[in-house]
Motif scaffolding. Structure first.
Motif, PDB file in Angstrom:
ATOM      1  N   GLY A 133       8.506  -2.846  -0.745  1.00 39.61           N
ATOM      2  CA  GLY A 133       7.469  -3.223   0.212  1.00 39.61           C
ATOM      3  C   GLY A 133       7.373  -4.722   0.372  1.00 39.61           C
ATOM      4  O   GLY A 133       7.145  -5.231   1.480  1.00 39.61           O
ATOM      5  N   TRP A 176       1.194  -2.557  10.523  1.00 39.01           N
ATOM      6  CA  TRP A 176       1.850  -1.726   9.518  1.00 39.01           C
ATOM      7  C   TRP A 176       3.346  -2.011   9.521  1.00 39.01           C
ATOM      8  O   TRP A 176       3.981  -2.068  10.575  1.00 39.01           O
ATOM      9  CB  TRP A 176       1.606  -0.244   9.791  1.00 39.01           C
ATOM     10  N   THR A 218       6.661  -0.382   8.009  1.00 34.97           N
ATOM     11  CA  THR A 218       7.070   0.897   7.420  1.00 34.97           C
ATOM     12  C   THR A 218       8.561   0.951   7.100  1.00 34.97           C
ATOM     13  O   THR A 218       9.093   2.013   6.811  1.00 34.97           O
ATOM     14  CB  THR A 218       6.713   2.058   8.366  1.00 34.97           C
ATOM     15  N   ASN A 222      -5.984   9.213  -2.894  1.00 38.80           N
ATOM     16  CA  ASN A 222      -5.417   8.082  -2.170  1.00 38.80           C
ATOM     17  C   ASN A 222      -6.283   6.846  -2.410  1.00 38.80           C
ATOM     18  O   ASN A 222      -7.385   6.747  -1.880  1.00 38.80           O
ATOM     19  CB  ASN A 222      -5.334   8.410  -0.681  1.00 38.80           C
ATOM     20  N   ALA A 270       0.817  -1.225   0.000  1.00 44.23           N
ATOM     21  CA  ALA A 270       0.000   0.000   0.000  1.00 44.23           C
ATOM     22  C   ALA A 270       0.844   1.266   0.000  1.00 44.23           C
ATOM     23  O   ALA A 270       0.377   2.324   0.417  1.00 44.23           O
ATOM     24  CB  ALA A 270      -0.929  -0.008   1.221  1.00 44.23           C
ATOM     25  N   GLY A 271       2.073   1.171  -0.495  1.00 40.43           N
ATOM     26  CA  GLY A 271       2.959   2.326  -0.414  1.00 40.43           C
ATOM     27  C   GLY A 271       2.912   3.266  -1.591  1.00 40.43           C
ATOM     28  O   GLY A 271       3.678   4.234  -1.639  1.00 40.43           O
ATOM     29  N   SER A 312       3.651   7.657   3.016  1.00 39.71           N
ATOM     30  CA  SER A 312       2.677   7.277   1.997  1.00 39.71           C
ATOM     31  C   SER A 312       1.286   7.788   2.347  1.00 39.71           C
ATOM     32  O   SER A 312       0.932   7.920   3.525  1.00 39.71           O
ATOM     33  CB  SER A 312       2.633   5.759   1.846  1.00 39.71           C
ATOM     34  N   ALA A 332       3.896  -0.024   3.830  1.00 39.20           N
ATOM     35  CA  ALA A 332       3.771   1.355   3.348  1.00 39.20           C
ATOM     36  C   ALA A 332       4.681   2.233   4.187  1.00 39.20           C
ATOM     37  O   ALA A 332       4.726   2.079   5.417  1.00 39.20           O
ATOM     38  CB  ALA A 332       2.329   1.850   3.457  1.00 39.20           C
ATOM     39  N   THR A 333       5.388   3.137   3.571  1.00 42.94           N
ATOM     40  CA  THR A 333       6.224   4.045   4.348  1.00 42.94           C
ATOM     41  C   THR A 333       5.347   5.025   5.121  1.00 42.94           C
ATOM     42  O   THR A 333       4.173   5.240   4.791  1.00 42.94           O
ATOM     43  CB  THR A 333       7.168   4.853   3.440  1.00 42.94           C
ATOM     44  N   THR A 375      -3.238  -2.856  -2.816  1.00 36.56           N
ATOM     45  CA  THR A 375      -4.362  -2.227  -2.119  1.00 36.56           C
ATOM     46  C   THR A 375      -5.471  -1.790  -3.060  1.00 36.56           C
ATOM     47  O   THR A 375      -6.540  -1.384  -2.605  1.00 36.56           O
ATOM     48  CB  THR A 375      -3.869  -1.012  -1.325  1.00 36.56           C
ATOM     49  N   ALA A 413      -1.482   6.176   2.154  1.00 39.45           N
ATOM     50  CA  ALA A 413      -2.209   5.139   2.888  1.00 39.45           C
ATOM     51  C   ALA A 413      -1.926   5.230   4.378  1.00 39.45           C
ATOM     52  O   ALA A 413      -2.850   5.191   5.210  1.00 39.45           O
ATOM     53  CB  ALA A 413      -1.837   3.758   2.356  1.00 39.45           C
ATOM     54  N   TYR A 414      -0.661   5.348   4.721  1.00 37.52           N
ATOM     55  CA  TYR A 414      -0.290   5.418   6.144  1.00 37.52           C
ATOM     56  C   TYR A 414      -0.815   6.707   6.770  1.00 37.52           C
ATOM     57  O   TYR A 414      -1.396   6.693   7.863  1.00 37.52           O
ATOM     58  CB  TYR A 414       1.228   5.341   6.294  1.00 37.52           C
TER      59      TYR A 414
END
Length: 207
Positions: free
Chosen positions: A83, A70, A72, A19, A9-10, A54, A50-51, A104, A56-57
């Motif tokens: 990822g 998560w 990261t 997003n 999801a990154g 990102s 995900a970082t 995602t 998403a995060y």
């Protein structure tokens, strides 16, 4: 086989302009829908790679929803391959042998996809990925967590293509019985087509 779930999801969702992970699907973020499906077949837990930078995060971390961890630790700019390496390492640390990996932006996945991929696992296979009549789908597959070091080596060498992982690993392909499971949403046109195909009953707006 101890199976984990891993959602990549990154992405920056540049083509979509929103997003993608937070897009509403039947009253919940698309990411939550993916996690929910994976959780039904993944007793080792579900991880989201995900970082912290990102979308998403930043939009969804800590907002509740289906349980997921998560991850990261991927290096920024390494794309889904980074990822994948980070997520497989996290799954290995949690005691998993295998990880079901998906993106995602695949809201039509069902548990049947996971079941069919599991049916393709052999002792020699490092990865089993879904195929349709047109191509392989490396972000719809089951990977052994032992592949993390090989994929990390690719990333460290500057590789960014997900297909490079399939070339570097012992990979089996499974032609899935329902190609709609593999539908992904990258751009507004994709979103329009998907909304039309489901009769407007699934995809709502963007939260």
């Amino acid at each position: 086989m101890h199976l984990a779930g891993l959602v990549l999801a990154g992405g920056r969702s540049r083509r979509m302009g929103h997003n993608k992970a937070a897009m509403d699907w039947a009253g919940q973020p698309m990411l939550a829908r993916i996690v929910e499906i994976a959780d039904r077949r993944c007793p080792a837990g579900v991880f989201i790679a995900a970082t912290t930078a990102s979308p998403a995060y930043q939009d969804l971390h800590g907002t509740g929803g289906p349980p997921a961890t998560w991850v990261t630790g991927e290096e920024p700019g390494t794309g889904p391959l980074g990822g994948l390496a980070a997520g497989l390492s996290a799954a290995a640390a949690a005691g998993a042998d295998l990880a079901f990996v998906c993106a995602t932006d695949m809201p039509l996945i069902e548990t049947g996809l996971i079941d069919e991929l599991l049916g393709g696992i052999t002792e020699s296979a490092d990865a089993v990925v879904a195929s349709d009549t047109q191509r392989d789908h490396p972000m719809a597959g089951i990977y052994r967590v032992r592949a993390a070091s090989v994929i990390k080596g690719l990333v460290d060498g500057g590789e960014r293509r997900m297909t490079a992982a399939l070339d570097a690993l012992v990979t089996h392909r499974v032609t899935v019985s329902d190609a709609t499971w593999l539908t992904n949403v990258n751009a507004p046109d994709d979103l329009h087509r998907l909304r039309t195909s489901v009769g407007g009953g699934g995809l709502g707006g963007v939260s």
